[in-house]
Write an enzyme that holds these catalytic residues in place. Structure first.
Site, PDB file in Angstrom:
ATOM      1  N   GLY A 164     -22.323  13.031  21.330  1.00  0.00           N
ATOM      2  CA  GLY A 164     -22.588  11.631  21.055  1.00  0.00           C
ATOM      3  C   GLY A 164     -23.308  10.935  22.180  1.00  0.00           C
ATOM      4  O   GLY A 164     -23.765  11.561  23.135  1.00  0.00           O
ATOM      5  N   UNK A 209     -19.231  -2.929   7.242  1.00  0.00           N
ATOM      6  CA  UNK A 209     -20.540  -2.934   6.574  1.00  0.00           C
ATOM      7  C   UNK A 209     -21.019  -4.345   6.259  1.00  0.00           C
ATOM      8  O   UNK A 209     -22.168  -4.538   5.856  1.00  0.00           O
ATOM      9  CB  UNK A 209     -20.492  -2.088   5.302  1.00  0.00           C
ATOM     10  N   ASP A 224     -22.114   9.204   3.405  1.00  0.00           N
ATOM     11  CA  ASP A 224     -23.512   9.306   2.971  1.00  0.00           C
ATOM     12  C   ASP A 224     -23.902  10.740   2.621  1.00  0.00           C
ATOM     13  O   ASP A 224     -24.738  10.968   1.747  1.00  0.00           O
ATOM     14  CB  ASP A 224     -24.445   8.772   4.056  1.00  0.00           C
ATOM     15  CG  ASP A 224     -24.427   7.256   4.149  1.00  0.00           C
ATOM     16  OD1 ASP A 224     -24.052   6.613   3.154  1.00  0.00           O
ATOM     17  OD2 ASP A 224     -24.783   6.717   5.210  1.00  0.00           O
ATOM     18  N   THR A 233     -36.791   4.800  -1.321  1.00  0.00           N
ATOM     19  CA  THR A 233     -35.910   4.306  -2.390  1.00  0.00           C
ATOM     20  C   THR A 233     -34.551   3.836  -1.880  1.00  0.00           C
ATOM     21  O   THR A 233     -33.602   3.736  -2.645  1.00  0.00           O
ATOM     22  CB  THR A 233     -35.689   5.408  -3.448  1.00  0.00           C
ATOM     23  OG1 THR A 233     -35.146   6.579  -2.815  1.00  0.00           O
ATOM     24  CG2 THR A 233     -36.997   5.768  -4.133  1.00  0.00           C
TER      25      THR A 233
END
EC number: 2.7.9.3
Length: 347
Positions: A139, A17, A91, A48
């Site tokens: 994928g 990340u 997430d 947001t």
């Protein structure tokens, strides 16, 4: 003579990340003069900086959709795939949902590395999906200069249980589910400074699923939730504050870090993403020591959940975490929006 093992981190310019585009640059990229398309069923979009999009199906259930991918943060291909997939699935949990399906995203330098390496990366992703109780259902792959892996993940949630990062309330206490310092330890490893007793600590933390988020969402007193990843604790806390029109106080003496983190900071093992993070939002934060900056702005890969909890529900959430083997710890509190430009004060 035995072949030298492939070190994936040597084939990428960034790591995990920490590859994220800085918040400041990302703001420029996402700015648009085009008229916004309005859909009343889109409960959470990109206004947001939340963890995922949420779409109301109209029957009490909402679909959660997200994607996340990055370059290697560890050398082992299987571990890289596992970490990248765990990070992407997180997430869904950060919104309070349940994942139902993953789709792989693979970029691979086919003329540089053998296909067997990519196979191990995908297998690591598949393993993480199975841990989360979902299939890796398909994928897409491309030939790319550097290895890239991640997932697009779909999840579901009761519409009333969605935990936005913009729904926090003043007075809520802030808790974390994982210690900080992943970026520092992985940087120490890349520099060849990681001590034997610290080998594997960051990988173990990154591979820990944030599935507890699905249980936290059942508690009404959990007002907001996000996972702490590339922008560091301060960056993601600022997103909560700005989305909820609040300010925050962080208790630096209560922050838990992985073993050895402070020693590695002293040795200069601070990832480049830390400085980029501070450059983006440092003007919104109170005075920091260099050590505090290194820890609180450290880009986390597959980091823990940051949870805003109303005081009367804290013990309930702690008990849920304890039953799941998670050591929840307090990191700060939310308060009414400050009149100054300082969004987060560090004590």
């Amino acid at each position: 003579m035995a072949e030298e093992p492939i070190r994936l981190t040597q084939y990428s310019h960034g790591a995990g990340u920490g590859c994220k585009i800085s918040p400041k640059v990302l703001g420029t990229i996402l700015h648009s003069e085009l008229e916004k398309f309005y859909d009343p069923n889109l409960l959470v979009g990109n206004e947001t900086a939340d963890d995922a999009a949420v779409y109301d199906l109209g029957n009490g259930t909402a679909i959660i959709s997200t994607t996340d991918f990055f370059m290697p943060i560890v050398d082992d291909p299987f571990d890289f795939g596992r970490i990248a997939a765990t990070n992407a699935i997180s997430d869904i949990f950060a919104m309070g949902g349940k994942p139902i399906m993953g789709i792989a995203i693979l970029g691979f330098p086919t003329n540089v590395l053998p296909a067997e390496v990519a196979q191990k990366i995908v297998d690591g992703g598949r393993f993480a999906c199975h841990q989360a109780g979902i299939a890796l259902a398909g994928g897409h792959s491309i030939d790319s200069p550097e290895p890239i892996f991640g997932l697009a993940v779909t999840g579901v949630i009761d519409t009333e249980k969605v935990k936005r990062n913009a729904s926090a309330k003043s007075g809520c206490k802030l808790y974390m589910t994982k210690p900080l310092g992943i970026g520092i330890l992985t940087t120490a490893e890349k520099k060849g400074k990681l001590k034997p007793e610290h080998q594997g600590l960051a990988t173990a933390a990154m591979c820990q699923m944030n599935s507890i988020g699905s249980q936290f969402s059942q508690v009404d007193g959990v007002t907001a939730m996000t996972d702490v990843t590339g922008f560091g604790l301060l960056g993601h806390l600022i997103e909560i504050c700005e989305g909820s029109n609040l300010s925050a106080v962080v208790f630096s003496d209560k922050i838990k870090t992985l073993d050895g983190v402070k020693d590695y900071i002293a040795q200069g093992c601070v990832p480049g993403g830390t400085g980029r993070n501070f450059d983006s939002y440092g003007h919104k934060v109170g005075v920091l020591t260099e050590e505090q900056k290194a820890i609180l702005c450290d880009p986390q890969t597959s980091g823990g959940l940051l949870v805003a909890i109303e005081p009367n529900c804290v013990q309930t959430v702690i008990d849920i975490a304890k039953d799941a083997g998670i050591d929840l710890y307090e990191v700060g509190k939310l308060k009414p929006k400050s009149e100054s430009d300082i969004v987060v004060e560090v004590k």
